[in-house]
Design a protein around this motif. Sequence first.
Motif, PDB file in Angstrom:
ATOM      1  N   UNK A 235       0.850  -1.254   0.547  1.00  0.00           N
ATOM      2  CA  UNK A 235      -0.152   0.297   0.034  1.00  0.00           C
ATOM      3  C   UNK A 235       0.906   0.916   0.173  1.00  0.00           C
ATOM      4  N   UNK A 236       0.935   2.110  -0.644  1.00  0.00           N
ATOM      5  CA  UNK A 236       1.709   3.564  -1.173  1.00  0.00           C
ATOM      6  C   UNK A 236       1.128   4.773  -0.628  1.00  0.00           C
ATOM      7  N   UNK A 237       1.224   5.593  -0.204  1.00  0.00           N
ATOM      8  CA  UNK A 237       1.234   6.771   0.320  1.00  0.00           C
ATOM      9  C   UNK A 237       1.024   7.805  -0.878  1.00  0.00           C
ATOM     10  N   UNK A 238       0.589   9.155  -1.156  1.00  0.00           N
ATOM     11  CA  UNK A 238       0.440  10.305  -2.095  1.00  0.00           C
ATOM     12  C   UNK A 238       2.300  10.067  -2.483  1.00  0.00           C
ATOM     13  N   UNK A 239       3.136   9.892  -1.046  1.00  0.00           N
ATOM     14  CA  UNK A 239       4.243  10.062  -2.202  1.00  0.00           C
ATOM     15  C   UNK A 239       5.073   9.449  -3.023  1.00  0.00           C
ATOM     16  N   UNK A 240       3.924   8.481  -2.643  1.00  0.00           N
ATOM     17  CA  UNK A 240       4.203   6.661  -3.204  1.00  0.00           C
ATOM     18  C   UNK A 240       5.434   5.506  -2.605  1.00  0.00           C
ATOM     19  N   UNK A 241       5.769   6.482  -0.979  1.00  0.00           N
ATOM     20  CA  UNK A 241       5.693   5.318   0.261  1.00  0.00           C
ATOM     21  C   UNK A 241       5.619   4.718   0.638  1.00  0.00           C
TER      22      UNK A 241
END
Length: 322
Positions: A235-241
């Motif tokens: 699962x990735x956040x808005x920054x792709x992390x």
Amino acid sequence: MNIDFRQHALQVLSIEAEAVAQLSQYIDSRFNEACTLIFQGAGRVVVLGMGKSGHIANKIAATLASTGTPAFFVHPAEASHGDLGMIIDGDIVLAISNSGETSEVISLIPVLKRRGIKMIAMTGRPESTLATLADVHLCVKVEKEACPLGLAPTASTTATLAMGDALAVALLDARGFSADDFALSHPGGSLGKRLLLRLDDIMHKGEALPCVHQSVSLKEALLEISRKGLGMTCIADDQGRLAGLFTDGDLRRVLDLNIDIHQAKIEQLMTKNCITANAQMLAAEGLKIMEQRKINGLIVVDENRHPVGALNMHDLLKAGVL
């Protein structure tokens, strides 16, 4: 015929175990001298031996070579007919003979002395010709052979092999020889795979990497798991992390909560502090992490915690690491 073969076998093992145990008395200043001579030498270790001692010499040479000490075996009889030219200045000869009087080995000593080649002898008789003419003598004397006739080399060859291993491992430690160094000399077979393969070589990446944004529903995450076939998705956040992980195991636990898979958001159900690895980690290290943590999948991230790969136990099995 009623023969208790086990009794004979146990007696052999007992005699050979005692022979190896007795070697500790010979790990003395001469052992240090032998190690120092090889460690400070600029050349290779040339191991010589005839008959059964020749087979042991061949194995010792192979062990030295694979643990950071360049070495090779030369047959003494062949050495007298040209193979002596394989020995160059700076090499050190490790000559093995239980009696210390093997004629094919003894006949080489004048030439080796004339050329200034240093020699380490490994014999069962400190008073023998080979032992007295060598620069360093390592004693491998045994009380008796395991052969009931006292003829077949058994305990003596076992003791010699053990002394060779002691020599090789002592040098390995002194050289700071690492697992990576070992891998470079063992690229083939399952051992090579365990030592050389890195996660980057076997992980699923690019389009094959299962990954969804943290805002998607549980249903969309399940579709991604099904499409990619790894039994999990990162699962990735808005920054792709990497924000979390969701696996088949998590799904079984979620179903007990009686939630709506169409409405529930994956960020509410994912495992947030999941175990990660880096792409340059050895595949064997990745396996160790998975076994210790009792997990079936592993997410690989870069230095900024962006997901770059994923793998499971099946990938390790297929690669020959498991």
